[in-house]
Design a protein around this motif. Structure first.
Motif, mmCIF file in Angstrom:
data_model
loop_
_atom_site.group_PDB
_atom_site.id
_atom_site.type_symbol
_atom_site.label_atom_id
_atom_site.label_comp_id
_atom_site.label_asym_id
_atom_site.label_seq_id
_atom_site.Cartn_x
_atom_site.Cartn_y
_atom_site.Cartn_z
ATOM 1 N N LEU A 20 0.829 -1.213 0.000
ATOM 2 C CA LEU A 20 0.000 0.000 0.000
ATOM 3 C C LEU A 20 0.860 1.259 0.000
ATOM 4 C CD1 LEU A 20 -2.905 -0.835 2.458
ATOM 5 C CD2 LEU A 20 -3.131 -0.120 0.073
ATOM 6 N N LEU A 21 1.953 1.222 0.761
ATOM 7 C CA LEU A 21 2.852 2.383 0.793
ATOM 8 C C LEU A 21 3.468 2.619 -0.581
ATOM 9 C CD1 LEU A 21 4.631 1.936 4.250
ATOM 10 C CD2 LEU A 21 3.025 3.739 3.594
ATOM 11 N N ALA A 22 3.876 1.522 -1.227
ATOM 12 C CA ALA A 22 4.464 1.650 -2.571
ATOM 13 C C ALA A 22 3.409 2.157 -3.556
ATOM 14 C CB ALA A 22 5.019 0.303 -3.024
ATOM 15 N N TRP A 23 2.177 1.655 -3.407
ATOM 16 C CA TRP A 23 1.067 2.095 -4.282
ATOM 17 C C TRP A 23 0.827 3.599 -4.119
ATOM 18 C CZ3 TRP A 23 -3.614 4.415 -3.091
ATOM 19 C CH2 TRP A 23 -4.529 4.493 -4.132
ATOM 20 N N GLU A 24 0.803 4.037 -2.872
ATOM 21 C CA GLU A 24 0.558 5.471 -2.622
ATOM 22 C C GLU A 24 1.677 6.315 -3.229
ATOM 23 O OE1 GLU A 24 0.640 9.313 -1.274
ATOM 24 O OE2 GLU A 24 2.131 7.962 -0.452
ATOM 25 N N ASN A 25 2.894 5.800 -3.136
ATOM 26 C CA ASN A 25 4.030 6.513 -3.723
ATOM 27 C C ASN A 25 3.833 6.693 -5.236
ATOM 28 O OD1 ASN A 25 6.458 7.729 -2.964
ATOM 29 N ND2 ASN A 25 7.597 6.141 -4.052
ATOM 30 N N ARG A 26 3.393 5.628 -5.887
ATOM 31 C CA ARG A 26 3.146 5.723 -7.328
ATOM 32 C C ARG A 26 2.031 6.721 -7.625
ATOM 33 N NH1 ARG A 26 4.091 0.351 -7.095
ATOM 34 N NH2 ARG A 26 1.904 -0.262 -7.116
ATOM 35 N N MET A 27 0.981 6.668 -6.802
ATOM 36 C CA MET A 27 -0.143 7.596 -6.999
ATOM 37 C C MET A 27 0.322 9.037 -6.884
ATOM 38 S SD MET A 27 -2.828 6.060 -7.793
ATOM 39 C CE MET A 27 -1.827 4.847 -8.580
ATOM 40 N N PHE A 28 1.194 9.271 -5.890
ATOM 41 C CA PHE A 28 1.690 10.639 -5.679
ATOM 42 C C PHE A 28 2.392 11.154 -6.935
ATOM 43 C CE2 PHE A 28 5.238 13.436 -4.452
ATOM 44 C CZ PHE A 28 4.502 14.497 -3.957
ATOM 45 N N TYR A 29 3.243 10.321 -7.544
ATOM 46 C CA TYR A 29 3.971 10.772 -8.730
ATOM 47 C C TYR A 29 3.086 10.823 -9.976
ATOM 48 C CZ TYR A 29 8.165 11.026 -6.067
ATOM 49 O OH TYR A 29 9.083 11.410 -5.133
ATOM 50 N N LEU A 30 2.064 9.962 -10.021
ATOM 51 C CA LEU A 30 1.141 9.998 -11.160
ATOM 52 C C LEU A 30 0.252 11.232 -11.130
ATOM 53 C CD1 LEU A 30 -0.418 6.453 -11.726
ATOM 54 C CD2 LEU A 30 0.700 7.914 -13.408
ATOM 55 N N ASN A 31 0.089 11.800 -9.941
ATOM 56 C CA ASN A 31 -0.856 12.909 -9.779
ATOM 57 C C ASN A 31 -0.159 14.219 -9.436
ATOM 58 O OD1 ASN A 31 -3.775 11.814 -9.937
ATOM 59 N ND2 ASN A 31 -2.633 10.251 -8.816
ATOM 60 N N GLN A 32 1.004 14.422 -10.015
ATOM 61 C CA GLN A 32 1.771 15.638 -9.695
ATOM 62 C C GLN A 32 1.068 16.916 -10.158
ATOM 63 O OE1 GLN A 32 5.675 16.084 -8.922
ATOM 64 N NE2 GLN A 32 5.176 14.406 -7.554
ATOM 65 N N THR A 33 0.183 16.823 -11.140
ATOM 66 C CA THR A 33 -0.466 18.055 -11.612
ATOM 67 C C THR A 33 -1.503 18.561 -10.601
ATOM 68 O OG1 THR A 33 -2.033 16.731 -12.856
ATOM 69 C CG2 THR A 33 -0.166 17.607 -14.081
ATOM 70 N N LEU A 34 -1.967 17.675 -9.719
ATOM 71 C CA LEU A 34 -2.931 18.108 -8.689
ATOM 72 C C LEU A 34 -2.193 18.849 -7.580
ATOM 73 C CD1 LEU A 34 -5.284 15.071 -7.917
ATOM 74 C CD2 LEU A 34 -5.684 17.022 -9.420
ATOM 75 N N SER A 35 -2.879 19.807 -6.950
ATOM 76 C CA SER A 35 -2.245 20.454 -5.798
ATOM 77 C C SER A 35 -2.118 19.399 -4.698
ATOM 78 C CB SER A 35 -3.087 21.627 -5.309
ATOM 79 O OG SER A 35 -4.187 21.154 -4.559
ATOM 80 N N TYR A 36 -1.101 19.546 -3.860
ATOM 81 C CA TYR A 36 -0.832 18.521 -2.838
ATOM 82 C C TYR A 36 -2.029 18.339 -1.872
ATOM 83 C CZ TYR A 36 1.660 15.980 0.835
ATOM 84 O OH TYR A 36 2.040 15.056 1.767
ATOM 85 N N PRO A 37 -2.640 19.424 -1.369
ATOM 86 C CA PRO A 37 -3.787 19.232 -0.469
ATOM 87 C C PRO A 37 -4.943 18.495 -1.158
ATOM 88 C CG PRO A 37 -2.975 21.483 -0.305
ATOM 89 C CD PRO A 37 -2.266 20.853 -1.457
ATOM 90 N N LEU A 38 -5.162 18.805 -2.447
ATOM 91 C CA LEU A 38 -6.254 18.135 -3.165
ATOM 92 C C LEU A 38 -5.924 16.661 -3.368
ATOM 93 C CD1 LEU A 38 -8.976 18.432 -4.575
ATOM 94 C CD2 LEU A 38 -7.758 18.987 -6.680
ATOM 95 N N TYR A 39 -4.668 16.388 -3.708
ATOM 96 C CA TYR A 39 -4.240 15.001 -3.866
ATOM 97 C C TYR A 39 -4.485 14.222 -2.578
ATOM 98 C CZ TYR A 39 -1.256 10.976 -3.564
ATOM 99 O OH TYR A 39 -0.806 9.699 -3.322
ATOM 100 N N LEU A 40 -4.043 14.822 -1.451
ATOM 101 C CA LEU A 40 -4.177 14.134 -0.153
ATOM 102 C C LEU A 40 -5.646 13.852 0.156
ATOM 103 C CD1 LEU A 40 -1.772 15.717 2.497
ATOM 104 C CD2 LEU A 40 -1.767 13.405 1.572
#
Ligand code: ADP
Length: 225
Positions: A20-40
């Motif tokens: 799950l941690l690795a999955w979240e890491n991938r999601m974070f990099y896949l969603n770089q165009t989103l603002s960080y608070p919105l991503y979270l």
């Protein structure tokens, strides 16, 4: 909104904690165009729906306790040239995410400012590119997370100028300022937007030699895989 397109999406609920941690890491990099608070917000909402309570609580705590290191790279970028790009890539090697903040001169036409931001979004695919008017400190205050300002240095003159700017920024900011100076590569040390704007006035499009082509950044791609 949140981009969840991976082969594993169906099985997120079955993943172990480390997966799950690795999955979240991938999601974070896949969603770089989103603002960080919105991503979270969106990733947390998604996980709340698909995960059992104990796994969700674990992941939520991890996300809160280990916020990503985010930097902001501000500039006029008029135009964004290869020297700017090299600083951006170096900053991306140091931070989890770098937001590109295009300073908009209020005296310029709104359509021109919009064009510059849109154009940069196309060149810098997979990144968050924002325009701002007014003081950088006011813009940073709207971001709602800790940031570090990135500035590139070509030479000692840049350093002197940037140190003066830093003192103004410190005066205007309500909180401590983190700033990271990155020296530019030798090959770009003579490049400036002003010189390229001057070249643009002369026929022949020679300035294009110094502008990055539209590209997908390998740095970010590598972090995903
Ligand atoms: P400003 O923010 O002063 O309007 P620019 O948009 O030209 O200036 O530059 C944005 C940032 O990029 C600044 O930190 C600047 O020092 C840096 N920079 C400008 N030219 C180069 C270059 N040739 N190589 C590396 N960094 C550069």
């Amino acid at each position: 909104m949140l981009n969840l397109v991976t082969d594993e999406d169906k099985s997120v609920s079955l993943m172990s904690l480390s997966e799950l941690l690795a999955w979240e890491n991938r999601m974070f990099y896949l969603n770089q165009t989103l603002s960080y608070p919105l991503y979270l917000k969106e990733v947390t909402q998604y996980l709340r729906q698909v995960l059992a309570e104990d796994k969700f609580s674990f992941l939520e705590a991890c996300l809160k306790q280990r916020p990503r290191k985010i930097a902001v790279y501000p500039g006029s970028f008029d135009p964004f040239h290869k020297g700017h790009l090299s600083i951006l890539l170096k900053a991306e090697a140091l931070f989890d995410k770098v937001v590109i903040a295009v300073g908009i001169n209020p005296q310029k036409m709104a359509s021109e400012a919009d064009f510059r931001v849109q154009n940069l979004k196309e060149i810098l695919k997979d990144r968050e590119v924002l325009g701002y008017q007014g003081y950088l400190t006011d813009f940073l205050a709207t971001l709602q997370y800790e940031t570090t300002i990135i500035r590139g240095l070509r030479n000692g003159y840049d350093l002197e100028y940037e140190l003066n700017q830093l003192r103004f920024i410190e005066d205007m900011s309500q909180k401590d300022i983190n700033l990271c100076f990155i020296p530019c590569d030798r090959e770009f040390s003579y490049l400036s937007s002003t010189a390229l704007r001057n070249m643009q006035k002369i026929a022949g499009e020679k300035e294009k030699l110094y502008l990055p082509k539209s590209f997908r950044d390998k740095g970010i791609r590598e972090k995903i895989s």
